[in-house]
Structure formats: structure tokens, C-alpha cells
Design a protein around this motif. Sequence first.
Motif, PDB file in Angstrom:
ATOM      1  N   HIS A  69       0.744  -1.380   0.004  1.00 23.61           N
ATOM      2  CA  HIS A  69       0.332  -0.003  -0.607  1.00 23.61           C
ATOM      3  C   HIS A  69       0.462   1.235  -0.011  1.00 23.61           C
ATOM      4  O   HIS A  69       1.389   1.504   1.352  1.00 23.61           O
ATOM      5  CB  HIS A  69      -0.678  -0.388   1.529  1.00 23.61           C
ATOM      6  N   HIS A  71       1.260   5.793  -2.251  1.00 26.53           N
ATOM      7  CA  HIS A  71       1.165   6.406  -3.199  1.00 26.53           C
ATOM      8  C   HIS A  71       1.603   7.391  -3.414  1.00 26.53           C
ATOM      9  O   HIS A  71       2.305   8.116  -3.097  1.00 26.53           O
ATOM     10  CB  HIS A  71      -0.191   7.961  -2.544  1.00 26.53           C
ATOM     11  N   HIS A 218      -8.475   2.382   1.649  1.00 25.26           N
ATOM     12  CA  HIS A 218      -8.831   2.369   3.033  1.00 25.26           C
ATOM     13  C   HIS A 218      -9.608   2.418   4.406  1.00 25.26           C
ATOM     14  O   HIS A 218     -10.648   2.717   3.786  1.00 25.26           O
ATOM     15  CB  HIS A 218      -8.226   4.050   3.664  1.00 25.26           C
ATOM     16  N   HIS A 255      -4.498  -0.709   6.459  1.00 25.97           N
ATOM     17  CA  HIS A 255      -4.613  -0.534   7.227  1.00 25.97           C
ATOM     18  C   HIS A 255      -5.496  -1.477   8.617  1.00 25.97           C
ATOM     19  O   HIS A 255      -4.804  -2.444   9.039  1.00 25.97           O
ATOM     20  CB  HIS A 255      -5.412   0.918   7.969  1.00 25.97           C
ATOM     21  N   ASP A 306       2.984   2.935   3.455  1.00 27.55           N
ATOM     22  CA  ASP A 306       1.782   3.724   3.295  1.00 27.55           C
ATOM     23  C   ASP A 306       2.670   5.316   2.192  1.00 27.55           C
ATOM     24  O   ASP A 306       4.070   4.880   1.544  1.00 27.55           O
ATOM     25  CB  ASP A 306       1.179   4.647   4.331  1.00 27.55           C
TER      26      ASP A 306
HETATM   27 ZN   LIG Z   1      -2.514   5.254   2.782  1.00 28.20          ZN
END
Ligand SMILES: [Zn+2]
Length: 655
Positions: A69, A71, A218, A255, A306
Motif C-alpha cells: 500500500h 501513494h 483505506h 490499515h 503507505d
Molecule cells: Zn494510504
Amino acid sequence: MQEVTLIIKNASILTIDDSYSIFNPGAIAIQNDIIEAVGNESEILSSYSAKEVLDAAGKILMPGLINAHTHVPMTLLRGLADDLRLDVWLLGYMMPVEREYVTPEFVKLGTMLACGEMIRSGITCFCDMYYFEDDVAEATAAVGMRAICSESILKFPTPDAASYDESLAYSKKFIEKWKNHPLIIPSIAPHAPYTCTPEIIKKSKDIAIHYDIPLHIHLAETQQEVENIVSEQGMPVIPYMDKLDLFDAKVIAAHCVHIDPGEIRLLKKRNAGVAHNPSSNLKLASGISPVKQMMEIGINVGIGTDGPASNNDLDMFEEIRLTTFLAKGSSGDPTALPAKTTVAMATRIGAKALHIEDITGSLTPGKRADLILIDISKIHNSPNFRHLPDSLYSQVVYAAKAHDVSDVMVNGKWLMTDHKLLTLDEENLMKQGQEYAKRIDTFLFQRESSVLSKLVAIGGTMEEESFEVQLKIKIENPGAIIEMITNSNLPILRKRHYHEYDTYFYFDDPDQGKLRYREDHFISEKNEVVNLRQRLTLLGENVKKHIPQEVMLSRSRFFAPATQSLRFYKEYFNPSNTLEVEKDRKRYLVSYKDTEFFINVDSFIVPDLGTYLEIKSRTWSRKDAETKSELALELMKILNLHNKPTITKDYIDLL
Ligand SMILES: [Zn+2]
């Protein structure tokens, strides 16, 4: 003897296949992009030959790490704002800057920078969620990494779409373009339950099922999210998503920090993959995800970094180590998540969580050649014990560093050999990244210097600057005044009763004005609170010229509904001082000589200033202000108030 394209020999091989086979010394035979065979060195060398043979002495050969996961374009926002609460960080900093700067060009550069960093940390595949995901995919494919690229859908405008309908249309086009690409797996990402409507969740799920692609979201990241969903939907996050049939799609849930045992069972039953992000959860103090419990009932939990703005790096070795340390530390059980399990979470189990286990995640014949070499000959990783075969996992998890990764191959192509990146020009990319940082710095310098621009940056509809003629008189007997208002011949257009809680924010520079957060509790005839309203008003300096001395002209610069909590605004605006005021207000809207006036009877509770009568009317021009001032003074006389308007010193201090 079968001819293959490449043989890597003399390596300590962790296959992370179903039986966790280890070959030491081992060799692997690769035919183009596919793993042909893996086994003991002698076996492989007696069955296969290749023009290119690499000796991997002193190195661990294992599947490439999977970042479950992230970005990635946010490498360009790394370090922009830290040590803040999630809402202040996201709504106060990330989103306003993203609205201003995120373009296809930004996304491409950020992705390339991230790819460089990830390759150096042994990552061969990542699961992304951002905007302009087509450009993320372009950049990733050009570098040669494998990725699940998920286009974000939110209920408000994003950098690449004015509405979620546009995002959904973009997603379909994007998915059709990239489906069946050898490196890119397109995906759709309704951002989170609190940023998406049920309709967005359902439509995204339908698209994911239609195209048979993963859905990335998420879920249950913070306690606050869970509390809000419970109060709005009457159930926690996972059942709420289940009610919307989200899990009919191949879900990748990032998460899952705040979930109960029932929700864990539901995730397992619905075959959802989970992406655990220990650094991000710790840095944002979101909590500790029940990874041990999820793994025990067989949920596929991968490990993610993340985004680099909430971590702040893309170092999978750090995440792997934190995963096992957190599970041990929080359970009081040092046997929880042993190194072997954690390595599997970062590879094969991660691939399962992303629903791509058929392609990658282990060194298994038939899978794509996604692999890394880790140099374990360095001082921090010596000596080497071999009485326990699993000690190789310990070396990876407890001693190896990202910079021990020397070679990285994705889909049969080397992306890094002997620490040198082959498909990227790091120096040039970093230079371009610095150019962006300079521009964003200028933008933030400007914004942070003004309360007004900070207010505008967090959005909401604003009413523009306005003025008010205000006349205030301290009164001793509120009951008598109220009687006077009701018994006068003044037409009363509206009558309201409320309890007001104001918090004033003061700033060092008085030219900034002051900000008022107001919570109105409407009180019914039966004396019950029937409604709440929160508003933010930026108040300017009061103007005292051009109107009779007794009357004040107040300047209210901007006005917006307060959609966030008082705590949010305090942390975001960071005032040098605050003051709380609580009062009971009875408000009458009256008409006098064709002009509307509010007559307020304000009884101050905190601070205890007694009761004030306030006569006020909105105004826009100087001429109008003069006329209204005269009318206000006349009104005062009609109400039988013959004493002069008074503002006591303590009231002035409050203003
Ligand atoms: Zn995230």
C-alpha cells in the motif's frame, strides 16, 4: 541440457514457496521473464545452461518485496508537514497543496523518484493509490517495475476530476487501456468510507467486478473514523462495507487498525486482502493493527509503506522489522510473527493480499522472474550461522538494511545491478524534485503568513466581507426589556433563542484579525436544545469613523460553516491566544422604518459580564451605515432606553 537466458548460482535461496524451500547453495534458471527452475545448485547446473551466469556468492536470493500500500507520487511532498494529527495533516496541508500542484507531470516525476527509492529497497512490486493513475502507470512501466495502479475516487473534487462521475469515467478508460499489460494491473480505489458516498462504493465495486480487477481502499484507519461510521451507519466499518457488497470485489484493504474479532472473521470470510502499514500507523498515532490475530485465522496480510508523506520513506526493510516488532511488543509474546512469517508477508502473502499470487511473490517455476539479491557479507550482518536453516530469515528481518540490496530484477529484466540503477537517472530526477519543492515552499510561505489564506485553503463556501452597525447597552433588567420589545409596535419578523459557545483565536499580528469558532445551540420553547450549528468567522478590526460615536461598525471579513472540530481549527491555525465566551442569546428580528434590525439580549455566562442589549444591522456603504446608525439610536429610545450606549472596559477587551 536445457538452454535458458540466465542462471544465478551460488546463492542462499529463500524461495518462500508453499513449503518455504531453502537452497544453500542454490541456483535459479530464468527463461526470458519466467522462472524456469529453482533448486540446489548442483541440480540446476546439471540440467540447465545459459550464456549469462551470475555468481551470487555471499548473497541471499529471494523474491522481490511487495509494497502492499502506497501513494508513490507523494515522494514530492515528503517532509512537507509532519508531527500533525491525520485530519490537520490531510485537510490542512496535503489536500490544499495537491489541489494546487498535482498534475500529470508531477505524478510522473514523483513516481519515478519513488521507483528509484523502492528498487534500492528491494521492492519489485507496489500497490498504489493516487490521482492521474494513468501517468503513474506510464512512469512505472517505463522504469520496469510491477504495480497495481489504483485510481482514487472521492466524493469531493480531486486534482484530476471535478466530480466522482468524472473519476469513475476516467477509471473505466484507464482500466481498459492497461488491462493485460505485463507489468501494470489497473485497479479502482474508492478512497475510504468517510470520503466516499455509499453510491461511490457500490459503483466502484461494480467496475472492479466487471473488469475483474482488484479494488483498493483505506478501511478502519483511525478510531475517529470508526466512531463516525458507527454513529452515522449504526455499525462498524467492515459490516458497513459488507452491507454495500464491497467484498464481492477482490478487495485490498489498507490499515484495518480498529477492527474487532467479528470484523476480522468477516474479512476472512470475504477473502479480503489487508495491507499493514506500521510506520504510517505509528507516525500518525493511528493505533496498532491486530496483525497477529488476522494472520492466525488465515487472512492474507501484506506489508506496505503507505505514502512517503506519512512515513516518510519507502523502506520495506524498516516496515518488515516494525511489523514483527509491533506484533511481539503489543502482544507480549516474542514468538509472535517470527522472521519467516514476516518475510512471507512481504512477498508471497503480500501477493495473495493483492490477488496476484499467480504472477509473483515467490520463486516458483512458472511465475515471473521478480527477484532480489541481498548482500549479507557486511559487518552488521556477520557472522553467519547455519545450524538452523531459518536463520537466513532472521538475517533479512533483524539485521539486513535496504542498502544491502545489490541487484533487482523485475519480469526477467535487471533494474539494478551491483547497486546501480539501470532504468533511471537519479540525479536528474532529484534535481527536478527540488524545483517542485521550491515552488511549493513559496506557496506555503505565502499561505502560512495569512489567516485568511489559510482559511480559504481549507475550502468551504465563504461569504464575503461585510459590515455591521452595532449598538450595545449594558442593561440591568433583561425581563423588562424583553417585555418592552414584545409590547412595542415594532413588527417582530422572527424570534430565536440560543446558547452560544464562542472561541476566539488571536494572532500575534493584529492586522490578521481574529477568528471566531461559534457553536450555536438552538433552544426550543420547551427549553430543550433542538439543533446545533458551527460557524467560523474571520473578524477584522472594528471601524469607528463616519458614524455616531456611540455606534460601532464591525467588520466581518469571511464567514464559513465549520465542518471540522474546534480541536482541528486550533491545531491548524495555531493561534497565539484563545478566549472562550459563553452566552445566552434571545434574538428578535424587527422591522423599523423599512429597515431590518436584530435586537439581541445577551446574558454572558463566561466571562460574567452581565447582560447587554445589542441592536444591529448589516450594511455595505458609508451612507447606509450613517442612516442605520441614526435609526438604531431612535430604536433605543423607543425601547425606553435613555442611558447612553455603554461599552464597559471588560467588554471592549473581549472585542
Ligand atoms: Zn494510504
